[in-house]
Design a protein around this motif. Structure first.
Motif: not given
Lengths: 953, 77
Positions: B19-22
């Protein structure tokens, strides 16, 4: 406060910048232009007789009792329909008017039973008052003519009766149902003399009609035609106390009307700023649980959970509990202890439970039921805006032009606010509903959503990304707002992301199941339709991407400039009465009150100075992690105030295994709830009627809860409010707590919590309520937040990529189960199941689409086996196209259903809020209860045994 | 500590990572999330599990976050 009717100014308040001065019976009065003569007269201290008028209903002009004389005007106009004009000279009491009014009254009384001495109105009757006001002495027409007397009463509703013999056909009940509640269940059947109030079709009773039993009609009735059964049985109240409802997060203000120690009725209070005089079937009528025979009133203990309970004195229970907690801390270390605060209890009680954990147990192992509902709201709104709360007050909806309702079913979950939404929608606001089910808001009388996007459960983020895609790529962003209020680089990064083709409605349609054209239409409407307000519920948060969805909502509001003024905003509809407050009070394991992280040395120092202990700078365990630690043998004791984790938390088997592994489970509650099967200590709680304190509703509104009767959990006058129980437990553990009233606890909260700095019981009594933050900068509270800028500085856009849940459908489990609430029942049902509300919902039903039902040979009423990877249960089916093919839906109000045996332990990535809304299931016909249900029933019976005391010789 | 709990925590870290790849610096943000919200017991259990089972079960960003967390743990000790 004694018992008297709340003032009624006859017609609604009018807002205008122009003031008009009129003269009424020699008294000059200045009122906003557009005000009626009737209201102006009432405001000037006078009283014009009336029957069909009430200040929460539009003027109707039918009873002809409010006629007045106005200089320069012909005839005798009705004061309720005549607006004031500058310099108008009004006469409300003249011999001519007296004669006319008497004549009108004679006609009414000629068709009304003259049983005032025995009537259940108990003289609390507007008709009787008005007869006195006009000086009625006799009825020239006699009583022998055709009349409506002796008609059959409709007693089908469990809480109120309808006696048509007493009806004067003023239409107040019909108008209240239409205008206030918005259900349109009542009508006037027939014409002229045959006019008659009717619920639904002629063949309907009140119970079988569409009536939702909100009580608006009963409150509106000027006679005893519609009246509470309790008033009929008990009689007229003799005193009254204004307090706050303990059901949902709307936080309605009620007046508890008492006769001695007996509650006669709860009446919505017009000065309540959350409800503005309206109510629902729960707050208005479903309070009987407070006196239910199953309520446990004595403390009980047992060494092992296979033993029967033993009733003991408060002293013995508290001494035993304290010694067990100390023994466990010594044997296993301080981190083996923890507590759960309750969103049902007051701010002061919640504050004390987390204080007991932090200052007494010496750790941060405290959590609250917000973990399973709105913890993603806290995370998401703090990250994007800087504050873990909604941005608006409820009044704000009156200025909304477009409402976007996502993952919320307000007509069932937050009915009183839903009525306000519906009122605004009937005046022309637009509506977008994003929900897998066709909720009542999508289509109901005089109301239809402009767009209903029936998405596949679990695809909220994809739908919101697609909406953002449309808004950005079609140039609908409010760039001026974003440049001024938000971080432009973060916005640009987000805008670039959502613009990608893979976020377009067309690309995502196969994933979300939402037709791209509808999605584009909805996005355009939201971005260009004027003030856009987003309302959301647990259909947003209870997902593996709950926090992402909240942030996606915040992104959408910022991109369209819908933050910081009336009519807009991001509005989480909170589930429990005090879930906002429980979060504010430091109930999370990583935060002190006011959302300050435990690693913040400055915040910790404040508490350490006040409490005289060191605060652990490391976060504690969340509920699911406490249960994991328990099964690992490292967590041994828990104090649970007012929450039933065995029924309300996901994956029941995981919860029961965790509880069973503990050595001291303390349940502090009204009833032997499901969690208590695994408890060693039961501390009887007090209801909201039995204590003082405050609740904080979904608008951040802190409202007084006032004691109307003594707590039943002790000898008369010696019962304990819940804060007192926690204090006594703390004292038994050696803590020197000496609060004498919850106001002292609030004073401590205010000293330690900047956003509560200006809050005190004295100020709440004076103002009625206050919305935090209440600070030097905002001494009267903050109805709207982020007005001139975000609390965190610049609004933060966060890229929220759609990550599908790991809970997938497949050949074994091809359907998606989603869960929710129904109007008449409340959460785990501990309260409402113990009231007559069960007449509307006596069991949880499984909604199945006709196509899925037919494929499985199921029809409405059949029992079905509902199985997931986690477990299985059985329940009855209702076939409906409210749900889409492939989706099934049920409620979780009844322990026998055990819906959470089926839900999985997947949870939100950021907060571990369980993914209640998506479970892959299969349904098959079934003959009877599942093995688990039968085994559970046996466990429940065994666990609830109470040792009977032998009679003294 | 049970294997179940360790596996569950690895699952959680991977879920956080996905959920934090960006984020511009995902490893930092993942590590900060764990430090902010996890109890010491959860952090230790996670680090112990990875020490025993290796990094193979972790997403790439979660592996980098693990390195940061293990370093922070060593510093704290």
């Amino acid at each position: 406060m004694g018992y008297e009717r709340q003032a009624d100014f006859g017609t609604p308040e009018v807002k205008s910048d122009i003031t008009v001065t009129v003269n009424i019976d020699g008294r000059a009065v200045s009122v906003p232009a557009g005000t009626t003569v009737m209201r102006a007269a009432a405001l000037s201290g006078g009283s014009i007789p009336k029957l069909c008028a009430s200040d929460n209903l539009k003027q109707f002009g039918s009873c002809r009792l409010c006629l007045v004389e106005i200089d320069g005007m012909r005839g005798t106009p009705a004061s309720c329909t005549t607006p004031v004009a500058e310099g108008m000279q009004v006469h409300t009491q003249t011999p001519g008017l007296q004669k006319l009014r008497k004549g009108v009254m004679e006609l009414y009384i000629s068709d009304h039973p003259l049983d005032c001495l025995t009537c259940s109105a108990n003289n609390d009757c507007e008709l009787q008052d008005q007869a006195a006001a006009v000086g009625l002495r006799d009825v020239r027409y006699g009583y022998a003519g055709e009349n409506h007397l002796g008609e059959q009463a409709d007693t089908s509703n469990p809480y109120f009766d309808f006696d048509p013999s007493k009806c004067i056909a003023c239409s107040r009940c019909v108008r209240a149902c239409d205008e206030v509640q918005g259900t349109f269940a009542l009508t006037i059947e027939g014409r002229g003399f045959a006019s008659k109030v009717s619920a639904g079709a002629a063949s309907d009773s009140f119970l079988s009609s569409e009536c939702v039993s909100c009580g608006a009609c009963v409150q509106a009735c000027p006679t005893a035609t519609l009246q509470e059964k309790a008033v009929k049985e008990i009689g007229k109240p003799e005193r009254a106390v204004v307090t706050t409802c303990a059901y949902c997060g709307v936080g309605c203000t009620f007046r508890a009307e008492m006769r001695g120690e007996q509650l006669v009725r709860m009446v919505p209070w017009k000065d309540g700023k959350a409800n503005r005089g309206h109510s629902c079937v729960k707050g208005r009528f479903a309070w009987g649980y407070a006196q239910h025979q199953e309520r446990v009133l004595s403390p009980m203990i047992r060494e092992r959970i296979d033993q029967p309970w033993r009733e003991v004195s408060w002293d013995e229970a508290l001494a035993y509990t304290a010694s067990e907690l100390k023994r466990i801390a010594t044997k296993y270390g301080r981190n083996a202890l923890g507590g759960i605060t309750s969103s049902r209890c007051t701010n002061e009680e919640t504050f004390l439970v987390q204080k007991l954990v932090r200052a007494g147990f010496g750790n941060n192992n405290v959590d609250t039921c917000a973990r399973v509902c709105h913890s993603p709201t806290g995370y998401g709104l703090k990250t994007t805006f800087g504050t873990s709360a909604g941005t608006q007050d409820f009044d704000s909806v009156e200025d909304s032009d477009v409402m976007l309702v996502i993952g919320a079913n307000p007509t069932d979950g937050h009915p009183v606010f839903a009525s306000r939404m519906k009122r605004r929608l009937r005046k022309g606001a637009k509506l977008i509903v994003i929900d897998p089910r066709r909720t009542d808001l999508v289509r109901s009388p005089h109301l239809e959503a402009d767009f209903h996007l029936p998405l596949r459960p679990g695809t909220n983020v994809a739908v919101l990304s697609a909406m953002a895609h449309v808004i950005v790529t079609e140039g609908l962003v409010d760039e001026a707002f974003v440049r001024e209020r938000c971080d432009w680089d973060e916005f640009s990064h987000w805008a670039e992301f959502v613009s990608q083709e893979r976020n377009s409605p067309e690309f995502l349609e196969p994933v979300t199941g939402v037709p791209a054209a509808d999605l584009r239409g909805a996005a355009r409407l939201f971005a260009t339709g004027g003030n856009g307000a987003i309302y959301y519920g647990l259909g947003v948060t209870e997902h593996s991407q709950g926090s992402s969805t909240v942030m996606a909502i915040a992104n959408l509001a910022m991109a369209t400039g819908n933050i910081g003024r009336r009519g807009v905003g991001v509005n989480p509809l909170r589930g429990q009465n005090n879930v906002q407050g429980a979060c504010d009070m430091g109930s999370f394991p990583h935060e002190l009150s006011g959302y300050r992280h435990v690693s913040d040395a400055g915040a910790r120092a404040l508490f350490e100075a006040e409490w005289g202990v060191a605060i652990d700078p490391e976060p504690g365990l969340r509920i699911p992690n406490m249960l994991d630690a328990a099964t690992d043998g490292e967590f041994k004791a828990i104090y649970i105030q007012g929450e039933d984790i065995l029924q309300s938390d996901p994956d029941t088997k995981h919860v029961s295994a965790g509880l069973a592994a503990m050595e001291c489970v303390i349940v502090h509650d009204l009833f032997l709830n499901e969690t208590a099967h695994y408890a060693h200590v039961f501390l009887p709680g007090s209801t909201f009627l039995e204590k003082n304190g405050t609740f904080t509703n979904a608008e951040r509104r802190i409202q007084p809860v006032r004691k109307v009767m003594e707590p039943l959990n002790g000898p008369k006058g010696n019962g304990l409010e819940d804060w007192q129980v926690t204090q006594e437990l703390a004292r038994a553990m050696g803590l020197d707590w000496n609060y004498t009233h919850p106001r002292e606890i609030m004073d401590e909260i205010a000293r330690l919590t900047p956003s509560f700095a200006g809050v005190s019981f004295a100020r709440l009594d004076a103002e009625g309520s206050l919305q935090w933050p209440v600070t030097n900068a905002a001494p009267n509270g903050s109805p709207i937040m982020h007005i001139d800028g975000f609390v965190r500085g610049k609004g933060k856009f966060v890229v929220t990529d759609y990550v599908p849940t790991d809970e997938r459908t497949g050949p074994r489990f091809p359907l998606l189960l989603t869960t929710g609430r129904i109007l008449s029942q409340y959460n785990v049902g501990a309260q409402t199941r113990r009231t007559a509300n069960s007449v509307w919902h006596s069991e949880d039903l499984l909604e199945v689409h006709p196509q899925d039902a037919e494929n499985r040979g199921l029809k409405s009423g059949d029992r079905a086996r509902l199985a997931s990877r986690a477990g299985e249960t059985t329940l009855r089916v209702t076939v409906t196209d409210r749900v889409a093919p492939g989706v099934v839906y049920t409620t979780f109000h009844h322990p026998a259903t055990q819906a959470n045996v089926v839900t999985t332990d997947f949870s939100d990535w950021a907060t571990n809020c369980p993914e209640y809304k998506v479970t892959a299931v299969q349904i098959t016909p079934s003959n009877g209860p599942s093995e688990w249900q039968e085994g559970y029933e046996a466990l429940a019976q065994r666990a609830r045994r109470i040792e009977t005391q032998e009679a003294a010789e | 500590m049970s294997a179940d709990t360790g596996e569950k925590l690895v699952y959680m870290v991977n879920q956080i990572a996905r959920n934090l790849t960006h984020e511009s610096n995902p490893a930092d943000v993942i590590a900060r999330h764990v430090i902010t919200f996890w109890s010491p017991r959860m952090k230790t259990t996670f680090l112990d599990w990875v020490a025993a089972h290796g990094l193979a079960g972790l997403e790439p960003a979660a592996q980098a976050a693990h390195t940061l967390l293990a370093g922070a743990g060593a510093d704290a000790a």
